[in-house]
Write an enzyme that holds these catalytic residues in place. Sequence first.
Site, mmCIF file in Angstrom:
data_model
loop_
_atom_site.group_PDB
_atom_site.id
_atom_site.type_symbol
_atom_site.label_atom_id
_atom_site.label_comp_id
_atom_site.label_asym_id
_atom_site.label_seq_id
_atom_site.Cartn_x
_atom_site.Cartn_y
_atom_site.Cartn_z
ATOM 1 N N HIS A 25 49.690 46.049 -55.581
ATOM 2 C CA HIS A 25 49.538 45.617 -54.192
ATOM 3 C C HIS A 25 50.896 45.315 -53.584
ATOM 4 C CE1 HIS A 25 46.086 44.243 -56.642
ATOM 5 N NE2 HIS A 25 45.419 44.898 -55.710
ATOM 6 N N ASP A 33 39.153 38.854 -57.834
ATOM 7 C CA ASP A 33 38.229 39.690 -58.607
ATOM 8 C C ASP A 33 37.555 38.875 -59.701
ATOM 9 O OD1 ASP A 33 39.222 41.701 -57.025
ATOM 10 O OD2 ASP A 33 40.039 42.915 -58.645
ATOM 11 N N LYS A 64 39.670 43.918 -63.316
ATOM 12 C CA LYS A 64 41.131 43.807 -63.334
ATOM 13 C C LYS A 64 41.512 42.348 -63.080
ATOM 14 C CE LYS A 64 42.281 46.892 -60.150
ATOM 15 N NZ LYS A 64 40.930 46.964 -59.547
ATOM 16 N N GLY A 91 39.808 45.759 -54.847
ATOM 17 C CA GLY A 91 40.239 46.129 -53.507
ATOM 18 C C GLY A 91 40.346 47.635 -53.359
ATOM 19 N N SER A 92 40.136 48.134 -52.145
ATOM 20 C CA SER A 92 40.359 49.554 -51.875
ATOM 21 C C SER A 92 41.857 49.811 -51.715
ATOM 22 C CB SER A 92 39.602 49.978 -50.619
ATOM 23 O OG SER A 92 38.209 49.916 -50.855
ATOM 24 N N GLY A 93 42.216 51.083 -51.609
ATOM 25 C CA GLY A 93 43.618 51.448 -51.478
ATOM 26 C C GLY A 93 44.215 51.952 -52.787
ATOM 27 N N HIS A 94 43.381 51.993 -53.845
ATOM 28 C CA HIS A 94 43.850 52.454 -55.154
ATOM 29 C C HIS A 94 43.199 53.784 -55.546
ATOM 30 C CE1 HIS A 94 45.550 48.491 -55.501
ATOM 31 N NE2 HIS A 94 44.367 47.909 -55.506
#
Lengths: 333, 333
Positions: free
Chosen positions: B219, B110, B105, B54-57
Amino acid sequence: MKKFLNDPDDLVRESLAGLEAAHGGILRVQVDPLFVVRRDAPVPGKVGVVSGGGSGHEPMHGGFVGPGMLDAACPGAIFTSPTPDQIESASRAVDSGKGVLHLVKNYTGDVLNFETARELCEAQGIPVEAVLIDDDVAVKDSLYTAGRRGVGATVLIEKIVGAAAERGWLLPDLAALARALNEESRSIGIALSSCVVPGAGKATFNLGPEEIELGIGIHGEPGRERTAIKPARELVEYMIDAVFTDRPLNRGDETIVMVNGMGGTPLIELYLLFGEVQRIFRDRGVRIARSLVGNYITSLEMQGCSLTVLRCNGETFRLWDDPVRTAGLRWGV
Amino acid sequence: MKKFLNDPDDLVRESLAGLEAAHGGILRVQVDPLFVVRRDAPVPGKVGVVSGGGSGHEPMHGGFVGPGMLDAACPGAIFTSPTPDQIESASRAVDSGKGVLHLVKNYTGDVLNFETARELCEAQGIPVEAVLIDDDVAVKDSLYTAGRRGVGATVLIEKIVGAAAERGWLLPDLAALARALNEESRSIGIALSSCVVPGAGKATFNLGPEEIELGIGIHGEPGRERTAIKPARELVEYMIDAVFTDRPLNRGDETIVMVNGMGGTPLIELYLLFGEVQRIFRDRGVRIARSLVGNYITSLEMQGCSLTVLRCNGETFRLWDDPVRTAGLRWGV
């Protein structure tokens, strides 16, 4: 107030201990008076480059000490100028006989204390030149400032002048380079939130849930106006207009552009902003030849950003591309 | 919600456009399906190393694409797994005939989507090995996770395995290396605040004005407990105890340690934390031979930190020290 610290009074010193623990190969932290200095200082035959200012703007300045950038940095308390004895001691520690360049952000306390330190150094036979950095177009005078504030250009100037010093440039030439770079630099910032100075324990200023401040200073000093949050592309247009109005750029000009985070803004947003900057620059025919995107001159955990534009020529790019090895900026060998 | 963006639905794509604009020398962004790939991919004779999530990391994972680290990264929507077709296309783009390593991860989405992509690749004759990363000691199962979550070790493993791939290691050896590194890695995180997912427009969870969460997920998944904010040295002791209890370290052991910011924590605090970590490690006779301090695996603008400890040997350090040239991590040539 929720922060990772022990006693607010120890924050700066304890953070610098961690900086030294992580980067002991390139720098050491001297206490009493407190400064950060290149491990291999003084470097024979090299002009010493020294900067400093209030803490809370990390990685600036301690994170820029190392080969290819600063020889020493003098950290004051949070948002408070370093004292003359810090600056004098740091200058002595890096002087190899070729003199010392002071890079000073234009805030009243910094200007006065660097000036006193310069006199103390010169009384001991150490030649010092000081260059003021005042790139923030937001406001003319401000809290703590006569004239413009010094902000993001400091990062770019420290990198480029540091490279020239590493190449063996002499003190007057370095000072002239720094002044020319400052002339060609302009910045402006936007805050989405305030920060909390640990000693104060509360927000420096307050913004509404949808309110932002255009032209914010790096200590939370007032900017030009408050407004409702807008789409990123409008905010980028605003910042570019502010910068270009003050220092017009022509088609074909080449630039280094920094999109800087104020400490609490995630990288995903900073890169989005940079994409918008590049689009508008392309429309205006101005080339972004080099760039930095990230947290380089911060205001603790403030959410916000700033844009810095530096018009450059070939020599500037060569110096920019030179190796640098610091905690906060690193490339090359 | 105050963020620098246009439409929340365009955040990831627009941010990646900015990433490419800033780092076009080392990477390009492929759209439809979306992935970030080394500019010079596929590199002849080299195993492709692919990660994603996921994006945001950010800077993970797109900011780790480049020589010496990842060949490609597959960004999902914010906190959402990438799709199998993204992963399959990225794997095809980096396969030079030597096969592809997937670094995954441990989150249910994922794991499933990388598994489907692996089958799609193998049906086309591309050998793929997948390695799960699950270093977070905080909780056994969690939202989105069977078993432990994969967090900070991902950064260290991508660096070290990326170096080995650059040196020409073969696929089975790279997979074995990644698994061994994961075995030797442990992490735990602490949140001082939540983050706001742009599509949701409100905080993922809520903490009181003096409340923090120990063992937080990247998250915002629940950790072990909520407690009042404590001095940094107590929080560091808590984190080190959690890590050492799970994976005891002995006097004389050598480690790589990362003190990571969650996106909204200023560097001045992260270095203070690292100083505390070093002090306790010294007391316990465990050596920190290498370190990273900064924002490497983030949760948007969350205020918080995580600690990752990787026990190492000489070969690991040699790979760690190899040059790397990415947006988020850079040293050497």
